[in-house]
Write a protein that holds these residues in place. Structure first.
Motif, PDB file in Angstrom:
ATOM      1  N   TRP A  36       3.592  -1.517 -15.488  1.00 14.88           N
ATOM      2  CA  TRP A  36       2.672  -0.746 -16.317  1.00 14.88           C
ATOM      3  C   TRP A  36       1.297  -0.791 -15.657  1.00 14.88           C
ATOM      4  O   TRP A  36       0.825  -1.860 -15.256  1.00 14.88           O
ATOM      5  CB  TRP A  36       2.569  -1.314 -17.724  1.00 14.88           C
ATOM      6  CG  TRP A  36       3.769  -1.079 -18.581  1.00 14.88           C
ATOM      7  CD1 TRP A  36       4.809  -1.941 -18.811  1.00 14.88           C
ATOM      8  CD2 TRP A  36       4.053   0.096 -19.354  1.00 14.88           C
ATOM      9  NE1 TRP A  36       5.720  -1.360 -19.653  1.00 14.88           N
ATOM     10  CE2 TRP A  36       5.278  -0.119 -20.010  1.00 14.88           C
ATOM     11  CE3 TRP A  36       3.386   1.313 -19.552  1.00 14.88           C
ATOM     12  CZ2 TRP A  36       5.856   0.839 -20.852  1.00 14.88           C
ATOM     13  CZ3 TRP A  36       3.955   2.255 -20.387  1.00 14.88           C
ATOM     14  CH2 TRP A  36       5.177   2.023 -21.028  1.00 14.88           C
ATOM     15  N   ALA A  49       0.844  -4.982 -15.893  1.00  8.76           N
ATOM     16  CA  ALA A  49       1.943  -5.935 -15.971  1.00  8.76           C
ATOM     17  C   ALA A  49       3.135  -5.385 -15.201  1.00  8.76           C
ATOM     18  O   ALA A  49       3.253  -4.176 -15.014  1.00  8.76           O
ATOM     19  CB  ALA A  49       2.335  -6.202 -17.425  1.00  8.76           C
ATOM     20  N   THR A  58       7.913 -12.075 -14.534  1.00  4.53           N
ATOM     21  CA  THR A  58       6.854 -11.180 -14.981  1.00  4.53           C
ATOM     22  C   THR A  58       5.523 -11.499 -14.305  1.00  4.53           C
ATOM     23  O   THR A  58       5.293 -12.633 -13.855  1.00  4.53           O
ATOM     24  CB  THR A  58       6.675 -11.252 -16.508  1.00  4.53           C
ATOM     25  OG1 THR A  58       6.408 -12.609 -16.882  1.00  4.53           O
ATOM     26  CG2 THR A  58       7.926 -10.766 -17.227  1.00  4.53           C
ATOM     27  N   TYR A  60       1.152 -10.474 -14.710  1.00  5.42           N
ATOM     28  CA  TYR A  60       0.146  -9.899 -15.592  1.00  5.42           C
ATOM     29  C   TYR A  60      -1.221  -9.890 -14.931  1.00  5.42           C
ATOM     30  O   TYR A  60      -1.579 -10.800 -14.171  1.00  5.42           O
ATOM     31  CB  TYR A  60       0.047 -10.701 -16.895  1.00  5.42           C
ATOM     32  CG  TYR A  60       1.279 -10.634 -17.752  1.00  5.42           C
ATOM     33  CD1 TYR A  60       2.249 -11.635 -17.688  1.00  5.42           C
ATOM     34  CD2 TYR A  60       1.484  -9.571 -18.627  1.00  5.42           C
ATOM     35  CE1 TYR A  60       3.391 -11.561 -18.468  1.00  5.42           C
ATOM     36  CE2 TYR A  60       2.622  -9.492 -19.412  1.00  5.42           C
ATOM     37  CZ  TYR A  60       3.567 -10.503 -19.317  1.00  5.42           C
ATOM     38  OH  TYR A  60       4.702 -10.426 -20.091  1.00  5.42           O
ATOM     39  N   THR A  69       2.839  -8.468 -23.462  1.00  6.17           N
ATOM     40  CA  THR A  69       4.133  -8.967 -23.004  1.00  6.17           C
ATOM     41  C   THR A  69       4.975  -7.809 -22.505  1.00  6.17           C
ATOM     42  O   THR A  69       5.187  -6.836 -23.241  1.00  6.17           O
ATOM     43  CB  THR A  69       4.882  -9.687 -24.125  1.00  6.17           C
ATOM     44  OG1 THR A  69       4.086 -10.764 -24.630  1.00  6.17           O
ATOM     45  CG2 THR A  69       6.207 -10.248 -23.616  1.00  6.17           C
ATOM     46  N   ILE A  70       5.432  -7.917 -21.269  1.00 15.06           N
ATOM     47  CA  ILE A  70       6.326  -6.910 -20.716  1.00 15.06           C
ATOM     48  C   ILE A  70       7.753  -7.420 -20.816  1.00 15.06           C
ATOM     49  O   ILE A  70       8.018  -8.610 -20.633  1.00 15.06           O
ATOM     50  CB  ILE A  70       5.958  -6.570 -19.248  1.00 15.06           C
ATOM     51  CG1 ILE A  70       6.771  -5.376 -18.748  1.00 15.06           C
ATOM     52  CG2 ILE A  70       6.128  -7.782 -18.346  1.00 15.06           C
ATOM     53  CD1 ILE A  70       6.310  -4.853 -17.394  1.00 15.06           C
ATOM     54  N   SER A  71       8.670  -6.515 -21.141  1.00 14.34           N
ATOM     55  CA  SER A  71      10.078  -6.880 -21.223  1.00 14.34           C
ATOM     56  C   SER A  71      10.908  -5.666 -20.829  1.00 14.34           C
ATOM     57  O   SER A  71      10.389  -4.547 -20.753  1.00 14.34           O
ATOM     58  CB  SER A  71      10.443  -7.352 -22.637  1.00 14.34           C
ATOM     59  OG  SER A  71      10.221  -6.318 -23.586  1.00 14.34           O
ATOM     60  N   ARG A  72      12.181  -5.901 -20.584  1.00 12.92           N
ATOM     61  CA  ARG A  72      13.053  -4.798 -20.218  1.00 12.92           C
ATOM     62  C   ARG A  72      14.424  -4.984 -20.852  1.00 12.92           C
ATOM     63  O   ARG A  72      14.848  -6.121 -21.116  1.00 12.92           O
ATOM     64  CB  ARG A  72      13.177  -4.667 -18.697  1.00 12.92           C
ATOM     65  CG  ARG A  72      13.869  -5.818 -17.992  1.00 12.92           C
ATOM     66  CD  ARG A  72      13.758  -5.671 -16.468  1.00 12.92           C
ATOM     67  NE  ARG A  72      14.432  -4.493 -15.983  1.00 12.92           N
ATOM     68  CZ  ARG A  72      14.189  -3.919 -14.804  1.00 12.92           C
ATOM     69  NH1 ARG A  72      13.277  -4.431 -13.998  1.00 12.92           N
ATOM     70  NH2 ARG A  72      14.870  -2.850 -14.424  1.00 12.92           N
ATOM     71  N   VAL A  79      11.842  -0.202 -20.476  1.00 13.53           N
ATOM     72  CA  VAL A  79      10.869  -1.272 -20.296  1.00 13.53           C
ATOM     73  C   VAL A  79       9.818  -1.114 -21.390  1.00 13.53           C
ATOM     74  O   VAL A  79       9.522   0.005 -21.804  1.00 13.53           O
ATOM     75  CB  VAL A  79      10.242  -1.240 -18.890  1.00 13.53           C
ATOM     76  CG1 VAL A  79       9.484   0.049 -18.638  1.00 13.53           C
ATOM     77  CG2 VAL A  79       9.349  -2.445 -18.660  1.00 13.53           C
ATOM     78  N   TYR A  80       9.314  -2.232 -21.863  1.00 15.22           N
ATOM     79  CA  TYR A  80       8.395  -2.229 -22.986  1.00 15.22           C
ATOM     80  C   TYR A  80       7.118  -2.986 -22.637  1.00 15.22           C
ATOM     81  O   TYR A  80       7.112  -3.880 -21.790  1.00 15.22           O
ATOM     82  CB  TYR A  80       9.049  -2.888 -24.199  1.00 15.22           C
ATOM     83  CG  TYR A  80      10.397  -2.318 -24.539  1.00 15.22           C
ATOM     84  CD1 TYR A  80      11.564  -2.982 -24.156  1.00 15.22           C
ATOM     85  CD2 TYR A  80      10.518  -1.117 -25.230  1.00 15.22           C
ATOM     86  CE1 TYR A  80      12.811  -2.463 -24.447  1.00 15.22           C
ATOM     87  CE2 TYR A  80      11.761  -0.592 -25.525  1.00 15.22           C
ATOM     88  CZ  TYR A  80      12.905  -1.264 -25.131  1.00 15.22           C
ATOM     89  OH  TYR A  80      14.138  -0.738 -25.430  1.00 15.22           O
ATOM     90  N   LEU A  81       6.054  -2.628 -23.329  1.00 10.37           N
ATOM     91  CA  LEU A  81       4.807  -3.378 -23.221  1.00 10.37           C
ATOM     92  C   LEU A  81       4.293  -3.618 -24.634  1.00 10.37           C
ATOM     93  O   LEU A  81       3.821  -2.692 -25.298  1.00 10.37           O
ATOM     94  CB  LEU A  81       3.759  -2.626 -22.404  1.00 10.37           C
ATOM     95  CG  LEU A  81       2.481  -3.411 -22.116  1.00 10.37           C
ATOM     96  CD1 LEU A  81       2.781  -4.590 -21.190  1.00 10.37           C
ATOM     97  CD2 LEU A  81       1.400  -2.516 -21.508  1.00 10.37           C
ATOM     98  N   CYS A  96       3.853   4.090 -16.919  1.00 10.67           N
ATOM     99  CA  CYS A  96       5.031   3.328 -16.545  1.00 10.67           C
ATOM    100  C   CYS A  96       5.397   3.727 -15.111  1.00 10.67           C
ATOM    101  O   CYS A  96       5.252   4.897 -14.741  1.00 10.67           O
ATOM    102  CB  CYS A  96       6.162   3.676 -17.518  1.00 10.67           C
ATOM    103  SG  CYS A  96       7.778   3.062 -17.092  1.00 10.67           S
TER     104      CYS A  96
END
Length: 123
Positions: A36, A49, A58, A60, A69-72, A79-81, A96
């Motif tokens: 991101w 991130a 990860t 940052y 917090t980044i996740s997938r 992928v999420y933020l 993204c």
């Protein structure tokens, strides 16, 4: 190239939260590192991130550590933020991006980019 579509931007008050999502149109999503970035008016695009393709390693930018917090989810090609404790200085267009390799903090490492989603944080 991978088609990326962001969603979840919008308006929040300082101290509030938003969750950005990005869905990729590829069957090989788990081979891409994801990142991101954001760009505020009059400023250059900056790293926010990133998450590695595997092991969920990860990275940052210092100003968002402990707040974002980044996740997938490889099963959903997403992928999420998660952005908490938002500040007015977080206001920007968030992008993204997908990377097949290279340093995760550098925009030049990413081959594919979404169109961006606006995040506005007010006092």
């Amino acid at each position: 190239q991978v088609q990326l579509e962001e969603s979840g931007g919008g308006w929040a008050q300082a101290g509030g939260s938003l969750r950005l999502s990005c869905v990729a149109s590829t069957r090989a999503f788990n081979t891409y590192g994801m990142g991101w970035f954001r760009q505020a008016p009059g400023r250059e695009r900056e790293f926010v991130a990133a998450i590695a393709r595997s092991l969920n390693i990860t990275y940052y930018e210092d100003s968002v550590k402990g707040r974002f917090t980044i996740s997938r989810d490889n099963a959903k090609n997403a992928v999420y933020l998660q952005m908490n404790s938002l500040k007015p200085e977080d206001t920007a267009v968030y992008y993204c991006a997908a990377s097949f390799g290279g340093g995760p903090r550098f925009a030049k490492s990413y081959e594919s980019w979404g169109q961006g989603t606006q995040v506005t944080v007010s006092t």
